[in-house]
Structures are given as C-alpha cells and as structure tokens.
Write an enzyme that holds these catalytic residues in place. Sequence first.
Site, PDB file in Angstrom:
ATOM      1  N   TYR A   1       0.828  -1.207   0.000  1.00  0.00           N
ATOM      2  CA  TYR A   1       0.000   0.000   0.000  1.00  0.00           C
ATOM      3  C   TYR A   1       0.864   1.261   0.000  1.00  0.00           C
ATOM      4  O   TYR A   1       0.477   2.302  -0.522  1.00  0.00           O
ATOM      5  CB  TYR A   1      -0.957  -0.022   1.197  1.00  0.00           C
ATOM      6  CG  TYR A   1      -2.179   0.847   1.012  1.00  0.00           C
ATOM      7  CD1 TYR A   1      -3.029   0.657  -0.069  1.00  0.00           C
ATOM      8  CD2 TYR A   1      -2.481   1.852   1.921  1.00  0.00           C
ATOM      9  CE1 TYR A   1      -4.149   1.446  -0.242  1.00  0.00           C
ATOM     10  CE2 TYR A   1      -3.611   2.642   1.756  1.00  0.00           C
ATOM     11  CZ  TYR A   1      -4.434   2.440   0.679  1.00  0.00           C
ATOM     12  OH  TYR A   1      -5.546   3.230   0.506  1.00  0.00           O
TER      13      TYR A   1
ATOM     14  N   LYS B   1      -3.535   8.521   2.989  1.00  0.00           N
ATOM     15  CA  LYS B   1      -4.802   8.260   3.678  1.00  0.00           C
ATOM     16  C   LYS B   1      -4.728   8.667   5.148  1.00  0.00           C
ATOM     17  O   LYS B   1      -5.735   9.105   5.728  1.00  0.00           O
ATOM     18  CB  LYS B   1      -5.169   6.782   3.556  1.00  0.00           C
ATOM     19  CG  LYS B   1      -5.516   6.331   2.146  1.00  0.00           C
ATOM     20  CD  LYS B   1      -6.719   7.030   1.578  1.00  0.00           C
ATOM     21  CE  LYS B   1      -7.152   6.420   0.247  1.00  0.00           C
ATOM     22  NZ  LYS B   1      -8.294   7.131  -0.365  1.00  0.00           N
TER      23      LYS B   1
END
Length: 261
Positions: free
Chosen positions: A162, A169
């Site tokens: 990720y 995020k």
Amino acid sequence: MPIPSLPIKLLDGKKGLVVGIANEHSIAWGCARAFRAFGADLAVTYLNDKARPHVEPLAAELEAPIFLPLDVAQPGQLEAVFDRIAATWGKLDFLVHSIAFSPRDTLAGRVTDAPREGFLTTMEVSCWSFIRMAHLAEPLMKEGGTLFTMTYYGSEQVVENYNIMGVAKAALESAVRYMAAELGPKGIRVHAISPGPLATRAASGIPEFDALLEKAKNKAPARELVSIDDVGAATAFLAHDAARLITGQVLYIDGGYHIID
C-alpha cells in the site's frame, strides 16, 4: 442492474455531488445508487473524455441533472463544478469524494524512496482535493450537510504494497477530524469511510491485490468481503438527519476485519 425502489425516500429533496465513479464496480457508484434510491438528486463527474463513455450511462441511470468533467489536477475544473451546482441548485447537502491517485513508480516504491513530485501528486489528488472540495462546498451548505471521503485500513497499519497511499490516507483522516471540528458549528459533518478491500479499478494498481482480498475474507469476523452496496447504504445513512450528531468519524465497513490482530 436497476436502482432499487424504496418505499421511504429518506433523502428526498437532498442534493449531492458524487466524485469518483469510473464504472459499475466503483465504490462511488455504490454510494450514488444508495443516495438515489433514498430519493436524493445527484451531480456526477467523470475524469476525462476516455472515462466519459463508461460513466455517462450510469449518470443517466441516476437521472443526474448535472454531469461534468472533473480532473482535480486541471486548474479550474473543480471550481466549474461547484459554480454549476450553485447556479442549478443554489445549495448542496452532501458530497462524496472517492478519488485517489499515485504515480505508478511512487506507489510501487518504498515510502523512504518517494520522489518529491510523486509524493506531491499523491497528496494533491488523494488528500488536498477533499480539503478544497470542503472549502467550495461550505458556502452551499447553509443549512448544514455532510462531506464524505474514502480511506483504507492502510492509513493506520502497515499493509504490504500500500506504501505511499497509506501516508496519504493518514493525512486524509487527520484532515477529516480537523474539518469536522471547524465546520461542526455550521452543522456540516465530515466522515472518512473505510471499506474493506474491494475489487475496484483503483485497487488494481496495488501489487498482489488478490492475495489481500483472500486474506480479508478469511480474517474478517463476518467471513465475507464487503460490497459497494454495503458501503453505499452505510454512507447514505450518515447523510440523513438521524445521524446529525455523528461527525469526524472513520467508519469501518469491512466485516470487522480491522478489529482482528
């Protein structure tokens, strides 16, 4: 698949903007379907001319009176969308920000090695664009409203592959809390929706994503993967006045995956 008909239009008369529909597998599409089923009128955007043929039929299914291009990296396009909403409706009750992007070389590499340009692009599209949308939406939410963005568990835990998106995020979730505090006195609520992994076009850029899906299904207490309709129904509820005192939340819709070690 036609939009379901519901006997009670809980959001009848509400006006909302949905950003991020790419195709019928998009999280934004699940949200848009739910909002429309509950009676809301929707403005819908598409990324560019290449995306338009995939999004236009969906906008027609939603009976969206506003359908405009929006690439947040293109100067003026975001402002044009809000100008059109102001001219057509004169108000906005909710918006869904469901976009994120990182250049492939930046996303695939280590966070430690992230190039400045790639990092800034990632943050601009994935985080700052939501802050800018909130700024433009605020004067249209004279009677309050709700701002939604999409996040993921990789914001707080290291999820393999990720990478830099987890950093973006995390910043996005922090922005949600600060904006919830700032806009709360005006009756504007701000939320980050955190679904479990979904097989969307955006997720296809993450290496070994199929393995992540299988892990989520086996690990989650519910023993199943979340659907875009699950995400949509929960998001639509938070736009209703019954949720008026819920704000600043990261709402996990993941079958309980995030609670398991």
